[in-house]
Design an enzyme around this catalytic site. Structure first.
Site, PDB file in Angstrom:
ATOM      1  N   TYR A   1       0.820  -1.216   0.000  1.00  0.00           N
ATOM      2  CA  TYR A   1       0.000   0.000   0.000  1.00  0.00           C
ATOM      3  C   TYR A   1       0.855   1.267   0.000  1.00  0.00           C
ATOM      4  O   TYR A   1       0.421   2.307  -0.506  1.00  0.00           O
ATOM      5  CB  TYR A   1      -0.985  -0.018   1.174  1.00  0.00           C
ATOM      6  CG  TYR A   1      -2.085  -1.028   0.945  1.00  0.00           C
ATOM      7  CD1 TYR A   1      -3.148  -0.742   0.088  1.00  0.00           C
ATOM      8  CD2 TYR A   1      -2.029  -2.289   1.528  1.00  0.00           C
ATOM      9  CE1 TYR A   1      -4.135  -1.682  -0.161  1.00  0.00           C
ATOM     10  CE2 TYR A   1      -3.014  -3.235   1.279  1.00  0.00           C
ATOM     11  CZ  TYR A   1      -4.060  -2.924   0.433  1.00  0.00           C
ATOM     12  OH  TYR A   1      -5.031  -3.856   0.166  1.00  0.00           O
TER      13      TYR A   1
ATOM     14  N   GLN B   1     -15.954   2.955  -5.618  1.00  0.00           N
ATOM     15  CA  GLN B   1     -15.251   1.773  -5.125  1.00  0.00           C
ATOM     16  C   GLN B   1     -13.742   2.013  -5.101  1.00  0.00           C
ATOM     17  O   GLN B   1     -12.995   1.185  -4.599  1.00  0.00           O
ATOM     18  CB  GLN B   1     -15.562   0.573  -6.026  1.00  0.00           C
ATOM     19  CG  GLN B   1     -17.033   0.193  -6.057  1.00  0.00           C
ATOM     20  CD  GLN B   1     -17.313  -0.909  -7.066  1.00  0.00           C
ATOM     21  OE1 GLN B   1     -16.810  -2.018  -6.929  1.00  0.00           O
ATOM     22  NE2 GLN B   1     -18.105  -0.602  -8.083  1.00  0.00           N
TER      23      GLN B   1
ATOM     24  N   HIS C   1     -14.779   1.483  -0.242  1.00  0.00           N
ATOM     25  CA  HIS C   1     -13.721   0.530   0.078  1.00  0.00           C
ATOM     26  C   HIS C   1     -12.527   1.169   0.773  1.00  0.00           C
ATOM     27  O   HIS C   1     -11.446   0.584   0.820  1.00  0.00           O
ATOM     28  CB  HIS C   1     -13.263  -0.200  -1.197  1.00  0.00           C
ATOM     29  CG  HIS C   1     -14.335  -1.050  -1.794  1.00  0.00           C
ATOM     30  ND1 HIS C   1     -14.343  -1.451  -3.115  1.00  0.00           N
ATOM     31  CD2 HIS C   1     -15.474  -1.560  -1.241  1.00  0.00           C
ATOM     32  CE1 HIS C   1     -15.430  -2.181  -3.340  1.00  0.00           C
ATOM     33  NE2 HIS C   1     -16.129  -2.264  -2.218  1.00  0.00           N
TER      34      HIS C   1
ATOM     35  N   ALA D   1     -14.552   6.123 -20.108  1.00  0.00           N
ATOM     36  CA  ALA D   1     -14.993   7.149 -19.159  1.00  0.00           C
ATOM     37  C   ALA D   1     -14.622   8.548 -19.627  1.00  0.00           C
ATOM     38  O   ALA D   1     -15.430   9.478 -19.546  1.00  0.00           O
ATOM     39  CB  ALA D   1     -14.387   6.872 -17.791  1.00  0.00           C
TER      40      ALA D   1
END
Length: 231
Positions: A54, A87, A105, A215
């Site tokens: 992370y 998300q 999330h 998108a």
């Protein structure tokens, strides 16, 4: 009174800014088995690996910028009451200027206590073993891992139930519980589904409008149409 637009976004929005989607076609995320880096068990087995994973994802955020899809959504706020339910764990919606963003999330730029989930801290640097909260517990990524409850789900359902218009962008809507949100949309509300490879049947919902574009192309098109309708 302005109409309520609820936007549901997934990895496809962030991908166009240069962030990899959650899983590649081989089921790996940045070369790692998802079960190793996105589950409580993986964290318990190898916390250093998970924290480093992370840390790298967090660093990536500073090398990317919001794209045309993120920016277009901000323009909607001049004419509609807009809530974004994402998300994604990045901050690209916020950086673009969207004022109401709910992260289902979690968020990469936050960490939380291992013993008290309500102790949440803004965090932009590396997170290492030995970094503790004011209660003395190890800090962990503020990410909802597989097998964990989604604490913001009830709030997301409440928001979706009040939608006059739904826009779904960059998500297959197949990952639960997030995928269940669209089921709470009022029957009469139009649903825009923006995806270059839509995996949804045109008859799935009564007022479904499929926009088969990426998108960065599809969102500005839909936004321009909705603004025209509001004028």
């Amino acid at each position: 009174m302005r109409k309520k637009i609820v936007v549901l976004t997934g990895a496809g929005v962030s991908a166009e800014s240069g962030l990899k989607t959650f899983r590649d076609s081989n089921g790996l995320w940045e070369g790692h088995d998802v079960m190793e880096v996105a589950t409580p068990q993986g964290y318990a087995n190898n916390p250093t690996l998970v924290l480093n994973f992370y840390n790298q994802r967090r660093k990536q955020l500073f090398d990317v910028s919001p794209n045309k899809a993120h920016i277009a959504l901000v323009a909607l706020e001049k004419f509609y009451d807009v809530s974004i339910i994402t998300q994604n764990v990045d901050d690209l919606h916020e950086r673009a200027g969207s004022s109401m963003v709910l992260h289902l999330h979690g968020e990469l730029l936050k960490v939380r206590s291992s013993i008290d989930p309500d102790v949440i801290i803004d965090w932009k640097n590396d997170l290492n073993l030995g970094d503790t909260c004011n209660k003395g517990s190890q800090l962990r990524p503020h990410i909802v891992w597989f097998g964990e409850e989604v604490p913001m789900l009830d709030k997301a359902i409440e928001i979706t139930q009040n939608a006059d218009i739904i826009i779904i962008i960059g998500t297959s809507m197949q990952v639960y519980p997030a995928a269940s949100l669209v089921q709470f949309t009022p029957t009469q509300s139009p649903i825009y589904f923006i995806d270059p490879k839509p995996n949804i049947s045109p008859s799935a919902f009564e007022n479904l409008i499929i926009v088969q574009k990426t998108a960065a192309i599809g969102v500005p098109t839909v936004v321009a149409d909705l603004i025209d309708r509001a004028l």
